[in-house]
Motif scaffolding. Structure first.
Motif, PDB file in Angstrom:
ATOM      1  N   SER A  24     -10.099   4.541  -4.554  1.00 13.61           N
ATOM      2  CA  SER A  24     -10.154   3.923  -3.184  1.00 13.61           C
ATOM      3  C   SER A  24      -8.880   3.543  -2.749  1.00 13.61           C
ATOM      4  N   ASP A  25      -8.560   3.094  -1.438  1.00 12.36           N
ATOM      5  CA  ASP A  25      -7.413   2.352  -1.192  1.00 12.36           C
ATOM      6  C   ASP A  25      -7.293   1.046  -1.836  1.00 12.36           C
ATOM      7  N   ASP A  26      -8.490   0.351  -1.921  1.00 14.13           N
ATOM      8  CA  ASP A  26      -8.250  -1.045  -2.397  1.00 14.13           C
ATOM      9  C   ASP A  26      -7.959  -1.169  -3.954  1.00 14.13           C
ATOM     10  N   GLU A  29      -4.392  -0.253  -4.263  1.00 17.62           N
ATOM     11  CA  GLU A  29      -3.356  -1.269  -3.701  1.00 17.62           C
ATOM     12  C   GLU A  29      -3.610  -2.311  -4.954  1.00 17.62           C
ATOM     13  N   LYS A 125       2.806   6.500   1.229  1.00 14.02           N
ATOM     14  CA  LYS A 125       1.528   6.706   1.790  1.00 14.02           C
ATOM     15  C   LYS A 125       0.968   5.444   2.410  1.00 14.02           C
ATOM     16  N   LYS A 126       0.290   5.779   3.456  1.00 15.67           N
ATOM     17  CA  LYS A 126      -0.436   4.847   4.589  1.00 15.67           C
ATOM     18  C   LYS A 126      -1.618   4.451   3.603  1.00 15.67           C
ATOM     19  N   VAL A 127      -2.005   3.015   3.194  1.00 13.21           N
ATOM     20  CA  VAL A 127      -3.239   2.680   2.823  1.00 13.21           C
ATOM     21  C   VAL A 127      -3.681   1.632   3.638  1.00 13.21           C
ATOM     22  N   SER A 128      -4.902   0.913   3.492  1.00 13.51           N
ATOM     23  CA  SER A 128      -5.584   0.030   4.196  1.00 13.51           C
ATOM     24  C   SER A 128      -4.848  -1.034   4.731  1.00 13.51           C
ATOM     25  N   ASP A 129      -4.026  -1.740   3.866  1.00 14.70           N
ATOM     26  CA  ASP A 129      -3.213  -2.838   4.114  1.00 14.70           C
ATOM     27  C   ASP A 129      -1.710  -2.635   4.378  1.00 14.70           C
ATOM     28  N   HIS A 132       2.411   2.244   1.115  1.00 13.67           N
ATOM     29  CA  HIS A 132       2.876   1.979  -0.264  1.00 13.67           C
ATOM     30  C   HIS A 132       3.873   3.092  -0.494  1.00 13.67           C
ATOM     31  N   GLU A 156       1.525  -8.286  11.987  1.00 17.08           N
ATOM     32  CA  GLU A 156       0.342  -8.811  11.622  1.00 17.08           C
ATOM     33  C   GLU A 156       0.461  -9.920  10.507  1.00 17.08           C
TER      34      GLU A 156
END
Length: 162
Positions: A24-26, A29, A125-129, A132, A156
């Protein structure tokens, strides 16, 4: 077994395999090391921000590493948003533009570094936060230039200070 039971079994097996093998993205990350390596020296706790102006395809980035109270490294550059989700060979596609200034007390710029890629790969890569950046390369001077940094959206990030 009927054909439907066989298909159901195969589909279930495929889904279970995918669920256990993917990350997962989490999790991804958490595995980002926030490190920068220039010329064989590895710097920990790199912090990165990115910003993209409306209507532009270029993403601007800033990366900072605080070495001590008087010493830090500041990196700044850009890349085209078309690189997000791709891995590129830096020997043929040097589309990632960045340079670093080493700052000392005054601040006086006593050293600059602009990579000239001899070989390596770049994955963005685009990740949730955020975004990357994973870069593993060898510079023209045959020394390592590597990054494993999560860049956070500058707008943000700045909201917490308002």
């Amino acid at each position: 077994m009927s054909i439907f039971k066989k298909l159901f079994f195969v589909a279930t097996l495929f889904a279970a395999t995918f669920a256990f093998s993917s990350c997962s993205d989490d999790e991804e990350e958490k595995s980002i090391s926030q490190t920068l390596e220039i010329g064989g020296t590895k710097y920990q706790n790199a912090f990165g921000l990115y910003h993209q102006w409306e209507g532009e395809s270029e993403i601007n980035i800033d990366i900072d590493v605080k070495i001590s109270e008087e010493n830090e490294i500041h990196g700044f550059g850009f890349f085209d948003e078309s690189l997000i989700g791709k891995t590129v060979d830096l020997a043929t596609d040097s589309l990632f533009n960045i340079q670093f200034n080493y700052l000392e007390e005054d601040p006086v710029y006593h050293m600059n570094f602009t990579p000239e890629y001899k070989s390596g790969t770049l994955t963005i890569k685009k990740v949730s936060d955020g975004i990357h950046i994973l870069l593993n390369s060898v510079n023209a001077d045959d020394r390592a230039f590597n990054m494993d940094v999560l860049l956070v959206d500058e707008e943000e990030y700045m909201k917490q200070f308002k």
